[in-house]
Write a protein that holds these residues in place. Structure first.
Motif, PDB file in Angstrom:
ATOM      1  N   ALA A 121       0.830  -1.209   0.000  1.00 60.90           N
ATOM      2  CA  ALA A 121       0.000   0.000   0.000  1.00 60.90           C
ATOM      3  C   ALA A 121       0.865   1.261   0.000  1.00 60.90           C
ATOM      4  O   ALA A 121       0.547   2.245  -0.673  1.00 60.90           O
ATOM      5  CB  ALA A 121      -0.938  -0.006   1.206  1.00 60.90           C
ATOM      6  N   VAL A 122       1.968   1.227   0.749  1.00 59.20           N
ATOM      7  CA  VAL A 122       2.895   2.365   0.768  1.00 59.20           C
ATOM      8  C   VAL A 122       3.477   2.585  -0.630  1.00 59.20           C
ATOM      9  O   VAL A 122       3.532   3.716  -1.132  1.00 59.20           O
ATOM     10  CB  VAL A 122       4.024   2.137   1.801  1.00 59.20           C
ATOM     11  CG1 VAL A 122       5.114   3.203   1.643  1.00 59.20           C
ATOM     12  CG2 VAL A 122       3.467   2.160   3.207  1.00 59.20           C
ATOM     13  N   GLY A 123       3.898   1.489  -1.260  1.00 57.57           N
ATOM     14  CA  GLY A 123       4.446   1.582  -2.618  1.00 57.57           C
ATOM     15  C   GLY A 123       3.427   2.124  -3.608  1.00 57.57           C
ATOM     16  O   GLY A 123       3.768   2.951  -4.468  1.00 57.57           O
ATOM     17  N   GLN A 124       2.176   1.680  -3.485  1.00 63.71           N
ATOM     18  CA  GLN A 124       1.126   2.161  -4.387  1.00 63.71           C
ATOM     19  C   GLN A 124       0.857   3.640  -4.169  1.00 63.71           C
ATOM     20  O   GLN A 124       0.638   4.387  -5.132  1.00 63.71           O
ATOM     21  CB  GLN A 124      -0.153   1.349  -4.176  1.00 63.71           C
ATOM     22  CG  GLN A 124      -0.067  -0.055  -4.733  1.00 63.71           C
ATOM     23  CD  GLN A 124      -1.305  -0.879  -4.420  1.00 63.71           C
ATOM     24  OE1 GLN A 124      -2.007  -0.625  -3.448  1.00 63.71           O
ATOM     25  NE2 GLN A 124      -1.565  -1.888  -5.236  1.00 63.71           N
ATOM     26  N   ALA A 125       0.870   4.085  -2.912  1.00 65.78           N
ATOM     27  CA  ALA A 125       0.639   5.501  -2.616  1.00 65.78           C
ATOM     28  C   ALA A 125       1.734   6.367  -3.243  1.00 65.78           C
ATOM     29  O   ALA A 125       1.457   7.413  -3.841  1.00 65.78           O
ATOM     30  CB  ALA A 125       0.594   5.715  -1.105  1.00 65.78           C
ATOM     31  N   ILE A 126       2.987   5.916  -3.115  1.00 69.59           N
ATOM     32  CA  ILE A 126       4.103   6.657  -3.716  1.00 69.59           C
ATOM     33  C   ILE A 126       3.974   6.661  -5.238  1.00 69.59           C
ATOM     34  O   ILE A 126       4.177   7.691  -5.897  1.00 69.59           O
ATOM     35  CB  ILE A 126       5.453   6.042  -3.297  1.00 69.59           C
ATOM     36  CG1 ILE A 126       5.654   6.221  -1.795  1.00 69.59           C
ATOM     37  CG2 ILE A 126       6.604   6.677  -4.074  1.00 69.59           C
ATOM     38  CD1 ILE A 126       6.845   5.474  -1.228  1.00 69.59           C
ATOM     39  N   SER A 127       3.603   5.514  -5.803  1.00 71.41           N
ATOM     40  CA  SER A 127       3.438   5.400  -7.256  1.00 71.41           C
ATOM     41  C   SER A 127       2.352   6.330  -7.771  1.00 71.41           C
ATOM     42  O   SER A 127       2.538   7.044  -8.761  1.00 71.41           O
ATOM     43  CB  SER A 127       3.112   3.949  -7.615  1.00 71.41           C
ATOM     44  OG  SER A 127       2.810   3.831  -8.983  1.00 71.41           O
ATOM     45  N   TYR A 128       1.198   6.323  -7.085  1.00 73.92           N
ATOM     46  CA  TYR A 128       0.107   7.215  -7.499  1.00 73.92           C
ATOM     47  C   TYR A 128       0.515   8.674  -7.375  1.00 73.92           C
ATOM     48  O   TYR A 128       0.160   9.512  -8.211  1.00 73.92           O
ATOM     49  CB  TYR A 128      -1.145   6.948  -6.663  1.00 73.92           C
ATOM     50  CG  TYR A 128      -1.841   5.656  -6.994  1.00 73.92           C
ATOM     51  CD1 TYR A 128      -2.085   5.269  -8.307  1.00 73.92           C
ATOM     52  CD2 TYR A 128      -2.263   4.792  -5.986  1.00 73.92           C
ATOM     53  CE1 TYR A 128      -2.709   4.074  -8.609  1.00 73.92           C
ATOM     54  CE2 TYR A 128      -2.898   3.592  -6.276  1.00 73.92           C
ATOM     55  CZ  TYR A 128      -3.120   3.246  -7.595  1.00 73.92           C
ATOM     56  OH  TYR A 128      -3.749   2.073  -7.887  1.00 73.92           O
ATOM     57  N   GLY A 129       1.275   8.990  -6.317  1.00 75.57           N
ATOM     58  CA  GLY A 129       1.748  10.363  -6.141  1.00 75.57           C
ATOM     59  C   GLY A 129       2.657  10.792  -7.285  1.00 75.57           C
ATOM     60  O   GLY A 129       2.558  11.913  -7.798  1.00 75.57           O
ATOM     61  N   MET A 130       3.541   9.883  -7.705  1.00 68.36           N
ATOM     62  CA  MET A 130       4.435  10.191  -8.835  1.00 68.36           C
ATOM     63  C   MET A 130       3.641  10.388 -10.121  1.00 68.36           C
ATOM     64  O   MET A 130       3.915  11.298 -10.909  1.00 68.36           O
ATOM     65  CB  MET A 130       5.434   9.055  -9.034  1.00 68.36           C
ATOM     66  CG  MET A 130       6.531   8.989  -8.001  1.00 68.36           C
ATOM     67  SD  MET A 130       7.601   7.547  -8.262  1.00 68.36           S
ATOM     68  CE  MET A 130       8.116   7.812  -9.960  1.00 68.36           C
ATOM     69  N   ASN A 131       2.652   9.527 -10.334  1.00 69.06           N
ATOM     70  CA  ASN A 131       1.897   9.570 -11.594  1.00 69.06           C
ATOM     71  C   ASN A 131       0.932  10.749 -11.688  1.00 69.06           C
ATOM     72  O   ASN A 131       0.457  11.061 -12.780  1.00 69.06           O
ATOM     73  CB  ASN A 131       1.126   8.261 -11.793  1.00 69.06           C
ATOM     74  CG  ASN A 131       2.061   7.105 -12.101  1.00 69.06           C
ATOM     75  OD1 ASN A 131       3.092   7.283 -12.720  1.00 69.06           O
ATOM     76  ND2 ASN A 131       1.708   5.921 -11.641  1.00 69.06           N
TER      77      ASN A 131
END
Length: 197
Positions: A121-131
């Motif tokens: 979930a942490v990785g997905q949050a960072i990914s969505y933030g980047m995108n």
């Protein structure tokens, strides 16, 4: 909308069922299945990332604008997305399977799975933030993901090499069942010895 949902669920199912077939092969030990599964997951993700990066580089060099489903460019533009949506759940399913290979009981399995889900979930949050950074090129996200996969491959190989040949929880359960069966069969013998005394 319904057709889109069917397509979405079908390609998830095909990927996970295909990997499940490999991970359930009884002719291989747990460790061998872990190695084969990792090889399949890494190779598929590697192919998808390379394909996606190549397509994005082409789009950055020459923006094709809107691509409709009947355009000749549509298959090569859509299929990388299709396979990204397939290899993602595939990788996730493999990780949960691998985690369960180390579990000593159901509670440990739940804790390990929950810890993995938190990190995910942490990785997905960072990914969505980047995108969501509209000024950044989508190529950045692909390259970061590719780099993270490359960094994770060596530790994953070490982990799969430490995978037990049999799931500890199964070994413990079998031992407990054997003990219970032994205890259940002993009362007459114990009673006889006590009577003799």
């Amino acid at each position: 909308m319904t057709h889109g949902f069917v397509l979405y669920t079908d390609h998830h199912s095909v990927g996970c069922f295909g990997l499940g077939f490999i991970l359930d092969m009884k002719s291989l030990s747990q460790r061998q299945r872990a190695r084969v599964g990792l090889f399949v997951v890494v190779i598929l993700n590697l192919g998808v990332y390379i394909w996606s990066i190549i397509m994005q580089v082409k789009f950055n060099a020459h923006d094709p604008g809107r691509i409709d489903w009947d355009d000749s460019l549509y298959p090569s533009a859509f299929l990388p997305y299709f396979f990204v949506q397939t290899t993602g759940p595939l990788s996730q399913s493999y990780m949960y399977w691998l985690i369960s290979s180390f579990a000593t009981d159901a509670q440990a399995n739940v804790r390990n799975g929950a810890a993995f889900r938190c990190l995910e979930a942490v990785g997905q949050a960072i990914s969505y933030g980047m995108n969501t950074q509209t000024e950044a090129s989508p190529l950045i996200g692909f390259c970061v993901s590719f780099g993270l996969m490359a960094l994770a491959t060596a530790p994953m190989i070490l982990l799969t090499n430490k995978t037990p040949d049999r799931i500890p929880a199964d070994v413990i359960l079998e031992g407990q069942e054997a003990l219970d069966a032994k205890i259940a069969g002993e009362p007459e013998v114990v009673t006889g010895k006590m009577d003799q005394k």
